[in-house]
Design an enzyme around this catalytic site. Structure first.
Site, PDB file in Angstrom:
ATOM      1  N   GLU A 191       0.818  -1.213   0.000  1.00 43.16           N
ATOM      2  CA  GLU A 191       0.000   0.000   0.000  1.00 43.16           C
ATOM      3  C   GLU A 191       0.856   1.268   0.000  1.00 43.16           C
ATOM      4  O   GLU A 191       0.535   2.245  -0.686  1.00 43.16           O
ATOM      5  CB  GLU A 191      -0.954   0.007   1.201  1.00 43.16           C
ATOM      6  CG  GLU A 191      -1.930  -1.151   1.249  1.00 43.16           C
ATOM      7  CD  GLU A 191      -2.962  -1.120   0.123  1.00 43.16           C
ATOM      8  OE1 GLU A 191      -3.019  -0.126  -0.620  1.00 43.16           O
ATOM      9  OE2 GLU A 191      -3.710  -2.100  -0.003  1.00 43.16           O
ATOM     10  N   ASP A 328      -4.458  -9.881  -8.663  1.00 47.28           N
ATOM     11  CA  ASP A 328      -4.769  -8.902  -9.713  1.00 47.28           C
ATOM     12  C   ASP A 328      -3.601  -8.090 -10.260  1.00 47.28           C
ATOM     13  O   ASP A 328      -3.228  -8.184 -11.426  1.00 47.28           O
ATOM     14  CB  ASP A 328      -5.873  -7.961  -9.221  1.00 47.28           C
ATOM     15  CG  ASP A 328      -5.597  -7.364  -7.841  1.00 47.28           C
ATOM     16  OD1 ASP A 328      -4.544  -7.646  -7.261  1.00 47.28           O
ATOM     17  OD2 ASP A 328      -6.465  -6.607  -7.341  1.00 47.28           O
ATOM     18  N   GLU A 465     -12.425  -0.232  -9.977  1.00 50.13           N
ATOM     19  CA  GLU A 465     -12.012  -1.125 -11.060  1.00 50.13           C
ATOM     20  C   GLU A 465     -12.904  -1.053 -12.296  1.00 50.13           C
ATOM     21  O   GLU A 465     -12.413  -1.106 -13.429  1.00 50.13           O
ATOM     22  CB  GLU A 465     -11.938  -2.573 -10.541  1.00 50.13           C
ATOM     23  CG  GLU A 465     -10.818  -2.823  -9.554  1.00 50.13           C
ATOM     24  CD  GLU A 465     -11.132  -2.331  -8.157  1.00 50.13           C
ATOM     25  OE1 GLU A 465     -10.185  -2.092  -7.378  1.00 50.13           O
ATOM     26  OE2 GLU A 465     -12.341  -2.160  -7.832  1.00 50.13           O
TER      27      GLU A 465
END
Length: 591
Positions: A191, A328, A465
């Protein structure tokens, strides 16, 4: 599947599956008979394992959907793969899988509406949570869940610049100048890299203000401590002061695929601007390790041990191959490293990866044959898409645009559009018109009355997304229907997620309706006038607005309605947090 807009009477109808032209059909009557016999043989073979998939749901009820984990047995999955390969879908004679609507509702100045939404959220953050990681959109106040480094502020820098909010940008810059990354706090390597390092680098490239590069370099040096000296792999957590590394207890001492493959763009950009080899070395080391460990065309399981095998390859644990959570952005960065560097080796990896994705993960639902991207556990099929995987239509579109073979490029782009319309169907199937966190697809029940999918986890977390895929495919096709779909998403965010100070996640995309005359508990000023025509629901708002809502969701929506010359895809690569990085003129991997 047909989606009807109740207000406008507009249908979004996916076109019928393309049929081959007569001139393309091969073989005579005998050949067709042989093919039919072969097909029947394999279908009958699959029947003996189909009962394996017709299990009971977790709540005890029987379901035609794959449950409890959406698994299709390996034998049946192989049969379906055979059918897909034996009868390929050819789309050369069809221009688009996205229908052209008869009318459009989005205004000419739609980007200004999105900008106003960003201003509303930014004002709430500035007033209630300045210098903290997040604002609490429901109960007000602040939250520090990323180490207390003003994550929303840093994640929003390039959005402020893009939207020409100069006063707010330079005020944020002054705050960044005083940031101290030498804090005794454990942070997520993943992150901090995509949100904070990526945000600082993008802000530097846009403004050319050295403060951002200085702070990016300071943070990059701290994050270097996350890499294991022996394996070269980054650990999940790193203490920015002591350099201690670790893995959260719930991970059971295991790493995640996305973590080891979603730092390359940021570190390459940092190396590009500093010319310090120490930022290039971990990229080269992990890339070499990934190549040495490659199987299945770079489709790796999502869980791995931190130590290597005896052959010095990555030690993967049996787990899902997924375009969703845990996997992903690893796959995203294989393609985007190629787009960023133009490197021949990364091109070969991208080609191999995309070929494997289309061969092993593309499936169609029943009965409407909606194209979706599945998950695999070993060879078992999971008919599942979580919201994180909704970026995949955009990824496939980018792959199509970077493919030199024209016929293959058109086919891939058509499939990307089909996938986009599948996600649009998911969004439109919910009461509030926003996408759920997890969806399961029907891969067994062929009845015309059967549903193609069901919602399994109904929360909406303001995720970006879907609008990311809308942005990419609009830039590639300029199809006006994409803008209409984006506008409908934005309207529903305004109608159902907007609070007095910001925007809130939803615990359910299928809330109970509010009867006429009832009070929904919202102030009349909370819901903007332009969305008051939408149905009213008793929404269950969650007191969370993650920084990616400003960094990604609103940025992509704004760019969809802005002129395509703003941040063109030919000149910029967006990291997985939507921070645009300018493509270098040379291959930084080979500097």
């Amino acid at each position: 599947r047909v989606v009807v807009d109740a207000e406008k009477g507009v249908e979004l109808t996916a076109p019928p599956l393309p049929m081959k032209k007569k001139s393309q059909r091969k073989g005579g009557k005998l050949g067709r008979t042989v093919l039919l016999v072969l097909l029947c043989f394999f279908v009958l073979l699959g029947l003996q394992v189909s009962l394996h998939s017709h299990q009971r749901m977790a709540d005890g009820s029987s379901s035609r959907f794959i449950s409890p984990a959406g698994v299709l047995s390996s034998s049946r999955a192989k049969i379906m793969n055979f059918v897909h390969r034996f009868f390929p879908h050819e789309h050369e004679d069809i221009d688009h899988a996205i229908p052209l609507l008869k009318e459009f509702t989005f205004p000419d100045n739609a980007s200004e509406y999105v900008k106003e939404a960003f201003k509303h959220a930014w004002k709430g953050y500035s007033t209630e949570a300045w210098g903290h990681d997040e604002v609490r959109p429901v109960f007000k106040g602040s939250r520090d869940n990323w180490g207390g480094f003003a994550m929303t502020l840093i994640d929003s820098l390039d959005t402020l610049w893009i939207m020409e909010m100069d006063k707010e940008f330079w005020k944020a810059r002054d705050y960044v100048a005083g940031l101290n990354f030498n804090k005794n706090v454990d942070v997520s390597f993943f992150e901090m890299t995509i949100r904070c390092l990526g945000g600082l680098l993008s802000a530097f490239e846009m403004s050319q203000d050295q403060v951002f590069l200085t702070k990016a370099t300071e943070l990059g040096e701290k994050l270097l401590k996350a890499f294991d000296e022996n394996t070269g792999l980054p650990y999940t957590m790193v203490n920015l002061n002591t350099g201690a590394t670790g893995i959260p207890k719930h991970r059971r001492k295991r790493l995640v695929l996305a973590e080891i493959g979603t730092f390359q763009l940021e570190f390459l950009a940092l190396y590009r601007h500093t010319k310090e080899k120490k930022f290039l070395e971990p990229v080269l080391k992990v890339n070499a390790l990934v190549k040495k460990s490659a199987k299945r065309g770079y489709l790796f399981p999502s869980i791995l041990n931190p130590q290597l095998t005896s052959a010095n390859t990555i030690d993967f644990v049996p787990s899902d191959i997924t375009m969703g959570a845990l996997g992903d952005s690893f796959f995203e960065y294989i393609l985007k490293q190629y787009l960023y560097t133009g490197d021949d080796d990364m091109m070969e990896r991208t080609t191999s990866m995309v070929k494997s994705m289309r061969k092993k993960l593309h499936y169609r639902s029943l009965p409407s044959k909606l194209l979706y991207v599945a998950e695999l556990h070993d060879d078992d099929l999971h008919g599942k898409m979580d919201h994180l995987s909704f970026f995949y239509p955009g990824l496939l579109g980018l792959a199509a645009a970077s493919t030199v073979e024209e016929t293959k490029s058109k086919t891939m782009l058509y499939e990307a559009e089909e996938l986009l319309m599948t996600v649009e169907n998911i969004y439109a199937s919910t009461k509030v018109g926003l996408g759920p966190e997890v969806t399961f697809f029907n891969i067994l029940d062929r009845r015309a009355t059967a549903d193609d999918f069901i919602v399994k986890s109904p929360s909406y977390l303001l995720r970006p997304e879907f609008v990311e895929s809308l942005f990419v495919l609009y830039r590639l096709t300029h199809h006006p229907t994409i803008r209409e779909i984006a506008w409908r998403v934005f309207e529903r965010i305004e109608a159902y997620c907007r609070t007095e100070v910001a925007y809130a996640s939803l615990n359910s995309v299928n809330p109970e309706p509010i009867e006429k005359g009832e009070d929904d508990g919202k102030a009349s000023t909370t819901v903007p006038p332009f969305v008051r025509h939408l149905p009213r629901y008793r929404v269950d708002a969650d007191d969370t607005m993650e920084s990616f809502f400003l960094a990604e969701t609103l940025k992509y929506l704004y760019l969809i309605f802005e002129k395509p010359s703003l941040l063109p895809l030919s000149k910029y690569v967006f990291n997985t947090e939507a921070h645009p990085l300018r493509i270098p003129t040379t291959n930084v991997l080979k500097d």
